[in-house]
Design an enzyme around this catalytic site. Structure first.
Site, mmCIF file in Angstrom:
data_model
loop_
_atom_site.group_PDB
_atom_site.id
_atom_site.type_symbol
_atom_site.label_atom_id
_atom_site.label_comp_id
_atom_site.label_asym_id
_atom_site.label_seq_id
_atom_site.Cartn_x
_atom_site.Cartn_y
_atom_site.Cartn_z
ATOM 1 N N ASN A 111 -0.673 6.334 6.208
ATOM 2 C CA ASN A 111 0.545 6.873 5.600
ATOM 3 C C ASN A 111 1.423 7.548 6.649
ATOM 4 O O ASN A 111 2.648 7.450 6.595
ATOM 5 C CB ASN A 111 0.183 7.852 4.489
ATOM 6 C CG ASN A 111 -0.443 7.157 3.297
ATOM 7 O OD1 ASN A 111 0.180 6.324 2.658
ATOM 8 N ND2 ASN A 111 -1.694 7.476 3.019
ATOM 9 N N HIS A 145 -1.140 12.197 -3.518
ATOM 10 C CA HIS A 145 -2.419 12.128 -4.224
ATOM 11 C C HIS A 145 -2.528 10.781 -4.931
ATOM 12 O O HIS A 145 -1.619 10.401 -5.684
ATOM 13 C CB HIS A 145 -2.529 13.254 -5.252
ATOM 14 C CG HIS A 145 -3.866 13.302 -5.927
ATOM 15 N ND1 HIS A 145 -5.043 13.468 -5.227
ATOM 16 C CD2 HIS A 145 -4.215 13.194 -7.243
ATOM 17 C CE1 HIS A 145 -6.056 13.462 -6.077
ATOM 18 N NE2 HIS A 145 -5.577 13.286 -7.302
ATOM 19 N N GLU A 181 0.754 3.460 -1.704
ATOM 20 C CA GLU A 181 0.994 4.759 -1.070
ATOM 21 C C GLU A 181 2.055 4.674 0.016
ATOM 22 O O GLU A 181 2.899 5.578 0.126
ATOM 23 C CB GLU A 181 -0.304 5.301 -0.458
ATOM 24 C CG GLU A 181 -1.317 5.808 -1.454
ATOM 25 C CD GLU A 181 -2.589 6.276 -0.791
ATOM 26 O OE1 GLU A 181 -3.286 7.118 -1.365
ATOM 27 O OE2 GLU A 181 -2.906 5.784 0.322
#
Length: 220
Positions: free
Chosen positions: A16, A129, A200
């Protein structure tokens, strides 16, 4: 406006983080209006630190073990260690004068000893999350959601970016994306994890953009 100063907290491989590095690079055609000023990890072997080094981004390794050694191995001692760790983490972060802190796979629960100084300094904190709001809070959310699907308890999960408060993964959501489980398949955990991670990478960029928009609007 000047780019938002962004600090990123990590614990792991940093996929990420890489998505954000790619979108804040000068060569990006759809660049985020942000500049990563430092990457901090609580794990020395986190590959995300290497990703930051390759992009010439300053890094810092800040581990809890040092603080645990300074306190007795009792519940009260562990709590004191965590609070001392968080207080120093806040000092390290604030020394760089960020506008925004993004927790991207940071496997440490932040206490008020970290949150309060950043709130006082008007620094926004967000977290990624891999679950829907109010579901599978804490660690191993992907694995727990997958097992819940196998047990017939849920038919979807998701990914969210949310504001950080002292209650784990309970801050106000900024962005939520649902991920349905595919009926009639035996999608294994490895395949499902990859699907979540790919979701994500996009959510991280969208969520940071929304946080940046909020900060810039407050400045206007």
């Amino acid at each position: 406006m000047d780019p938002i100063r962004l600090t990123i907290l990590i614990s792991g491989s940093g996929t990420n983080l890489q998505a954000v590095i790619d979108r804040t690079a000068p060569s990006s055609q759809q660049a985020l209006p942000a500049s990563i000023i430092r990457v901090i990890s609580n794990r020395k072997d986190a590959f995300g630190l290497e990703r930051a080094h390759r992009a010439s981004i300053p890094t810092h390794y800040h581990n809890l073990v040092k603080y645990k050694r300074q306190h007795p191995a009792t519940p009260a001692g562990v709590q004191c260690a965590r609070e001392a760790y968080d207080a120093e983490l806040a000092r390290l972060v604030l020394a760089d004068k960020p506008d925004l802190v993004a927790c991207l796979g940071f496997m440490h629960v932040l206490s008020p000893r970290f949150l309060a100084p950043l709130e006082e300094g008007k620094v926004k904190i967000i977290n990624l999350h891999p679950a829907l709001p109010g579901e599978f809070n804490g660690a191993n959310a992907i694995e727990r959601a997958h097992q819940a699907w196998l047990d017939g308890q849920i038919d979807k999960t998701g990914v969210m970016i949310h504001n950080v408060i002292s209650e784990v993964d309970m801050g106000k959501p900024i962005l939520v994306r649902e991920i349905p489980f595919v009926k009639g398949t035996d999608e294994d955990l490895h395949v499902f994890e990859q699907k979540v991670h790919e979701m994500e990478w996009g959510v991280v960029i969208e969520g940071i953009q929304l946080a940046v928009d909020e900060i810039q609007a407050a400045r206007a």
